[in-house]
Design an enzyme around this catalytic site. Structure first.
Site, PDB file in Angstrom:
ATOM      1  N   LYS A   1      41.313  39.177  33.949  1.00 38.12           N
ATOM      2  CA  LYS A   1      40.441  40.198  34.102  1.00 38.12           C
ATOM      3  C   LYS A   1      40.768  41.209  33.241  1.00 38.12           C
ATOM      4  CE  LYS A   1      38.627  37.625  37.484  1.00 38.12           C
ATOM      5  NZ  LYS A   1      39.474  36.372  37.408  1.00 38.12           N
TER       6      LYS A   1
ATOM      7  N   TRP B   1      40.937  34.046  48.544  1.00 33.16           N
ATOM      8  CA  TRP B   1      40.378  33.545  47.200  1.00 33.16           C
ATOM      9  C   TRP B   1      40.171  32.099  47.501  1.00 33.16           C
ATOM     10  CZ3 TRP B   1      43.702  31.567  42.932  1.00 33.16           C
ATOM     11  CH2 TRP B   1      42.905  30.854  41.926  1.00 33.16           C
TER      12      TRP B   1
ATOM     13  N   ASP C   1      49.589  38.309  44.969  1.00 32.75           N
ATOM     14  CA  ASP C   1      48.879  37.818  44.038  1.00 32.75           C
ATOM     15  C   ASP C   1      48.113  38.911  43.249  1.00 32.75           C
ATOM     16  OD1 ASP C   1      47.029  36.526  42.395  1.00 32.75           O
ATOM     17  OD2 ASP C   1      46.066  35.417  43.934  1.00 32.75           O
TER      18      ASP C   1
END
Length: 459
Positions: A304, A187, A268
Site C-alpha cells: 500500500k 482481514w 500486522d
C-alpha cells in the site's frame, strides 16, 4: 464375454424379463489403479447395452473451492458493463480518475536500478541485507534499542501474507498448541493463513455494530480470558476491515493486559504511513510495545504505502529479549522460508532499499504518501457530507469520519450490501466494507444515494 472397463462409468439397459450377473475378476487391481488388469465378466440372459468410459481422473474427489470473497469481487466487477459501476472491494489505491497509480519515487528507483545494471542473481534466504536494515529502522526507528542491541530478527518475505505465514509456521513448530487470537472481524486471509499452518485460533471482540465503533471492553475482556501465552494479533494502524483504531490511551491498556497475561503481541502492519500520512504516527503502537521490553512479532507490507502490490515485498520481524535469541529465531525463519519458496524476489526489495535508504528519495516518498492519504481523507469527508445532506432522518454518520485508512465499515449487512451491487453496481465485500481508495470525489454523491437506499429500503 470379458471387457476392460471402468466400473464407475458402467451403465446398462436391461429388459424387464432379462437377467444379468456382473462379477469382478480382479478387484485388487482396480484398487491399485491398474485399469489394464480389471476385467468384468458379464453373463446375460436377454438384451444388454453397455457404455464404458476409461481414464477416470484420480482427482474426481477434489471439490471446487469457493471463490475468494475479496478477489472475487473484482472478477464480478469486470463482467459488469454498466457505466456507473464502482469497484470498492479490493484495497488498492486509485487516482481521482480511478486509475492505478505508480509512485513517481518508485519510477525513479527503478531507473536507478537500470542505470546500475544490477543482476538477477539469487538473494540469500533472509533476503536483501540493505532492505532488511532499512525496513527494521522504518518500523522501530533507527535509534531504537531493539536495533542497536541486535534483538530483532528480520527476514524479507512475500509481502504481508508471506510474512504472516512464516510467523504462523514458527508458532506451529515452537509453540505447539498455542492459540492465536484475531479480531472479530479481521482481514479475510488471516483465518486462511492460520488454518493452513494448523495453528489454532479464536476471536476477540472488536467491532460494536451498535455504535459502529470499537468494542473496547469486550476486547480487553477476551484478551484477559485467553490462555496465558496466547499470541494476540493486532492491526498496527488502519484496522482492516473496520478502519477503527484504538486511541493512544487504549493502546496502553491493551499493552497492560497483554503483559499481565504473559501473551505475545503479534502485529500486522500493512499501512505504515499510508493511514495518517505519517510513518512515525502509524508505527506508534508497535513502538509502544517494544519500549516496554516485550517480545513481539511484526509482519510488514509495502503493497500500500509504496504501491508495490505485485512485487510481493514485505518482512517478518521478531523482537527477542537477547541478540542470541534473535539469531536463533532468524535461523529458524530461514529454515521455514527455504522449504516454502527458497528465497524472496529482488526487484521490490531493491526499490524499498533505494527509496528508504536515500534521504532525497525518502523525502519524495513521504510527500507522495501524504498526497495519497490526503486524497482518501478528502473523499471520506465528501462521502460524509453527501450522506448528511441527502439523509433527512437525522442519522449520525460521523463514524465515517472517525474511521481511518483506506477502508470504511459502512454498517450495512449482507442483504444491504447485495443491494448495493445488484441495484447500484457498487462492488464491495459482503460484510459492508468499502475501499475509499477506489472512490473519486465525482462518485461520492452516487455512492451516498446507494448507501441511503440500501440502509433504509433493505431490511
Amino acid at each position: 464375454m470379458a471387457s476392460t472397463i471402468s466400473p464407475t462409468s458402467l451403465s446398462m439397459q436391461i429388459p424387464s424379463k432379462g437377467k444379468t450377473k456382473l462379477s469382478i475378476c480382479d478387484s485388487n487391481a482396480f484398487l491399485k489403479g491398474d485399469k489394464k488388469n480389471v476385467h468384468f465378466k458379464l453373463q446375460s440372459f436377454g438384451r444388454v447395452s453397455m457404455v464404458a468410459a476409461v481414464n477416470v481422473s484420480r482427482f474426481e474427489g477434489v471439490s471446487m473451492a469457493p471463490p475468494d470473497p475479496i478477489l472475487g469481487v473484482s472478477e464480478a466487477y469486470k463482467a459488469d458493463t454498466d457505466e456507473k459501476k464502482l469497484n470498492l472491494g479490493v484495497g488498492a489505491y486509485r487516482t481521482e480518475e480511478l486509475s492505478p497509480y505508480v509512485l513517481e519515487v518508485v519510477k525513479k528507483a527503478e531507473n536507478l536500478m537500470l542505470e546500475r545494471g544490477e543482476n538477477k542473481e539469487y538473494l540469500p534466504i533472509e533476503g536483501l541485507a540493505a532492505f532488511n536494515k532499512v525496513t527494521a529502522e522504518l518500523l522501530f526507528g533507527a535509534g531504537n534499542p531493539v536495533i542497536s542491541e541486535q534483538r530483532v530478527a528480520t527476514v524479507q518475505s512475500l509481502s504481508g501474507t508471506g510474512s504472516l505465514r512464516l510467523a504462523a509456521g514458527l508458532i506451529e513448530r515452537y509453540f505447539p498448541g498455542a492459540k492465536v487470537l484475531i479480531s472479530s472481524p479481521t482481514w479475510g486471509n488471516h483465518k486462511n493463513i492460520f488454518n493452513d499452518a494448523r495453528v489454532p485460533w479464536s476471536e476477540y471482540r472488536y467491532y460494536d455494530p451498535k455504535t459502529v465503533g470499537l468494542d473496547f471492553e469486550g476486547m480487553i475482556s477476551d484478551i484477559k480470558e485467553a490462555p496465558e501465552g496466547s499470541f494476540i494479533l493486532l492491526h498496527g494502524c488502519a484496522h482492516n476491515p473496520t478502519g477503527i483504531d484504538p486511541t493512544p490511551a487504549q493502546w496502553e491498556k491493551i499493552a497492560d493486559v497483554i503483559q499481565e497475561k504473559n501473551h505475545v503481541p503479534f502485529f500486522d502492519v500493512a499501512y505504515q504511513g499510508f493511514a495518517s500520512g505519517s510513518l512515525d504516527e502509524d508505527a506508534s503502537s508497535v513502538r509502544l510495545f517494544a519500549a516496554r521490553g516485550m517480545e513481539l512479532l511484526v509482519a510488514q507490507s509495502y503493497s500500500k504505502n509504496l504501491g508495490l502490490y505485485a512485487e510481493r515485498i514485505g518482512a517478518i520481524n521478531v523482537v527477542c529479549s537477547s541478540s542470541d535469541a534473535a539469531t536463533r529465531v532468524k535461523s529458524q525463519l530461514k529454515r521455514l522460508a527455504r522449504a516454502m519458496y527458497s528465497n524472496p524476489p529482488i526487484h521490490g526489495a531493491r526499490i524499498v532499499a533505494n527509496v528508504v535508504g536515500d534521504a532525497e528519495m525518502f523525502g519524495e516518498w513521504k510527500e507522495e504518501m501524504e498526497m495519497m492519504a490526503g486524497r482518501i481523507k478528502s473523499v471520506r469527508q465528501k462521502l460524509y457530507d453527501s450522506l448528511v445532506s441527502k439523509d433527512k432522518s437525522g442519522k449520525d454518520w460521523s463514524y465515517i469520519l472517525q474511521q481511518i485508512g483506506m477502508f470504511s465499515f459502512t454498517g450495512l449487512n449482507k442483504a444491504q450490501s447485495d443491494n448495493m451491487t445488484d441495484k447500484w453496481h457498487v462492488y464491495m465485500t459482503k460484510d459492508g466494507r468499502i475501499s475509499l481508495a477506489g472512490l473519486s470525489s465525482a462518485k461520492c454523491e452516487y455512492l451516498a444515494d446507494a448507501i441511503i437506499d440500501s440502509y433504509y429500503n433493505v431490511s
